[in-house]
Motif scaffolding. Structure first.
Motif, mmCIF file in Angstrom:
data_model
loop_
_atom_site.group_PDB
_atom_site.id
_atom_site.type_symbol
_atom_site.label_atom_id
_atom_site.label_comp_id
_atom_site.label_asym_id
_atom_site.label_seq_id
_atom_site.Cartn_x
_atom_site.Cartn_y
_atom_site.Cartn_z
ATOM 1 N N ILE A 2 0.809 -1.213 0.000
ATOM 2 C CA ILE A 2 0.000 0.000 0.000
ATOM 3 C C ILE A 2 0.844 1.266 0.000
ATOM 4 O O ILE A 2 0.441 2.293 -0.550
ATOM 5 C CB ILE A 2 -0.990 -0.037 1.186
ATOM 6 N N MET A 3 2.043 1.224 0.561
ATOM 7 C CA MET A 3 2.873 2.425 0.579
ATOM 8 C C MET A 3 3.324 2.818 -0.820
ATOM 9 O O MET A 3 3.433 4.005 -1.140
ATOM 10 C CB MET A 3 4.067 2.248 1.518
ATOM 11 N N HIS A 4 3.541 1.831 -1.663
ATOM 12 C CA HIS A 4 3.907 2.123 -3.055
ATOM 13 C C HIS A 4 2.803 2.933 -3.734
ATOM 14 O O HIS A 4 3.067 3.940 -4.400
ATOM 15 C CB HIS A 4 4.145 0.811 -3.808
ATOM 16 N N HIS A 5 1.561 2.505 -3.536
ATOM 17 C CA HIS A 5 0.439 3.200 -4.168
ATOM 18 C C HIS A 5 0.204 4.565 -3.533
ATOM 19 O O HIS A 5 -0.200 5.513 -4.218
ATOM 20 C CB HIS A 5 -0.808 2.334 -4.094
ATOM 21 N N LEU A 6 0.445 4.688 -2.235
ATOM 22 C CA LEU A 6 0.282 5.980 -1.577
ATOM 23 C C LEU A 6 1.267 7.006 -2.127
ATOM 24 O O LEU A 6 0.923 8.182 -2.291
ATOM 25 C CB LEU A 6 0.469 5.831 -0.065
ATOM 26 N N MET A 7 2.478 6.588 -2.430
ATOM 27 C CA MET A 7 3.454 7.522 -2.985
ATOM 28 C C MET A 7 3.029 7.995 -4.377
ATOM 29 O O MET A 7 3.244 9.162 -4.741
ATOM 30 C CB MET A 7 4.844 6.875 -3.053
ATOM 31 N N GLN A 8 2.392 7.117 -5.154
ATOM 32 C CA GLN A 8 1.876 7.532 -6.458
ATOM 33 C C GLN A 8 0.742 8.533 -6.283
ATOM 34 O O GLN A 8 0.611 9.496 -7.039
ATOM 35 C CB GLN A 8 1.394 6.306 -7.239
ATOM 36 N N VAL A 9 -0.109 8.298 -5.287
ATOM 37 C CA VAL A 9 -1.227 9.206 -5.016
ATOM 38 C C VAL A 9 -0.711 10.599 -4.676
ATOM 39 O O VAL A 9 -1.272 11.618 -5.130
ATOM 40 C CB VAL A 9 -2.093 8.651 -3.860
ATOM 41 N N LEU A 10 0.349 10.683 -3.888
ATOM 42 C CA LEU A 10 0.903 11.983 -3.523
ATOM 43 C C LEU A 10 1.388 12.747 -4.755
ATOM 44 O O LEU A 10 1.317 13.977 -4.799
ATOM 45 C CB LEU A 10 2.044 11.813 -2.530
ATOM 46 N N LYS A 11 1.843 12.033 -5.758
ATOM 47 C CA LYS A 11 2.273 12.690 -6.993
ATOM 48 C C LYS A 11 1.078 13.215 -7.788
ATOM 49 O O LYS A 11 1.191 14.214 -8.497
ATOM 50 C CB LYS A 11 3.094 11.714 -7.843
ATOM 51 N N VAL A 52 9.409 7.085 0.628
ATOM 52 C CA VAL A 52 8.575 7.863 1.550
ATOM 53 C C VAL A 52 9.319 9.093 2.055
ATOM 54 O O VAL A 52 8.733 10.182 2.176
ATOM 55 C CB VAL A 52 8.106 6.973 2.723
ATOM 56 N N VAL A 53 10.610 8.952 2.345
ATOM 57 C CA VAL A 53 11.382 10.083 2.863
ATOM 58 C C VAL A 53 11.381 11.225 1.857
ATOM 59 O O VAL A 53 11.146 12.395 2.203
ATOM 60 C CB VAL A 53 12.817 9.649 3.209
ATOM 61 N N ARG A 54 11.621 10.909 0.600
ATOM 62 C CA ARG A 54 11.644 11.948 -0.439
ATOM 63 C C ARG A 54 10.296 12.657 -0.547
ATOM 64 O O ARG A 54 10.223 13.890 -0.613
ATOM 65 C CB ARG A 54 12.016 11.314 -1.780
#
Length: 272
Positions: free
Chosen positions: A141-150, A189-191
């Motif tokens: 899920i964290m992979h998809h959350l990072m895409q959502v933030l973009k 996530v850090v970036r």
């Protein structure tokens, strides 16, 4: 009955069935959880999420069904824990991650998915660590959350929900959280959290939740902000149902009830 015969029902009928049940299960006066208990007895989480798989990638249905499953998983009482387990068994974490992937540009679906996953992963007890591990590894899920933030770099509500979900995975003590922190580093996530800090004022909730995530992932103490942020965030996101069918409803607060603890010691009521 509509959801039981979802294969013979239209996506619109299933959407309205989920909305009707979500309204019933978002009932702050139902202190004993009677309505939620009945819904769980009838197998509603599996029926609702099953309707999504039967009717493809309809965003309105995804919004309503995931919001319903999230309602049933809210709170850390006996009924809430049953709801978490039922939603987990029905595949809510994978369904939510898929919704973030497929409908990641839709803020309403994103918030519903984050809310449901956060409700399932929250709480304590013997199954909490396993649920969080499933979110990190089975659903990625964290992979998809990072895409959502973009997709939503300036939408503070989406940013807060996405990073709040990351926080609940990386902040706890123990081996599972350590594994989650390593996964967060791999997924960038850090970036992304640093980017959020650069775009939002230090007093904004988005900036503060990004700081929480960074402190947890980097293993350092969290420095409190100089001034407290507002304790209440109001979100004005048109629901998937309204977007698709243009049917006005007086309120869609039913979709995100249950007093989600996005930050320890704080209850934030969402108006979506």
């Amino acid at each position: 009955a509509v959801l039981r015969s979802a294969a013979a029902s239209s996506p619109l009928a299933c959407t309205h069935a989920c909305i009707a049940l979500a309204r019933l299960t978002y009932n702050p006066a139902d202190e004993a959880g009677v309505v939620k208990g009945l819904a769980l007895h009838e197998g509603v989480p599996a029926l609702a999420l099953g309707a999504i798989s039967l009717h493809g990638r309809d965003p309105a249905l995804a919004f309503a069904a995931i919001a319903l499953a999230g309602n049933l998983a809210a709170l850390d009482d006996e009924v809430g824990r049953r709801g978490k387990e039922a939603a987990l068994e029905a595949g809510i974490l994978v369904v939510a991650a898929d919704a973030l992937n497929v409908h990641g540009k839709r803020a309403d679906v994103v918030v519903a998915s984050c809310n449901a996953a956060l409700n399932v992963c929250a709480g304590s007890g013997p199954g909490a660590e396993q649920r969080r591990r499933a979110a990190v590894y089975d659903a990625r899920i964290m992979h998809h959350l990072m895409q959502v933030l973009k997709h939503h770099p300036k939408n503070d509500q989406v940013v807060v929900w996405a990073l709040s979900l990351v926080a609940i995975l990386v902040e706890p003590e123990g081996e599972e959280a350590q594994l989650a922190r390593r996964a967060a580093q791999r997924e960038g996530v850090v970036r992304e959290a640093r980017r959020v800090q650069s775009k939002f004022d230090p007093g904004a909730e988005a900036h503060q939740v990004a700081s929480r995530v960074l402190a947890a992932v980097e293993g350092r103490p969290l420095v409190p902000p100089a001034e407290p942020a507002l304790a209440h965030v109001e979100m004005q996101i048109r629901s998937g149902e309204q977007r698709h069918h243009q049917q006005a409803h007086s309120s869609t607060a039913w979709a995100f009830g249950g007093g989600v603890q996005r930050q320890p010691g704080r209850t934030v009521q969402q108006q979506v």
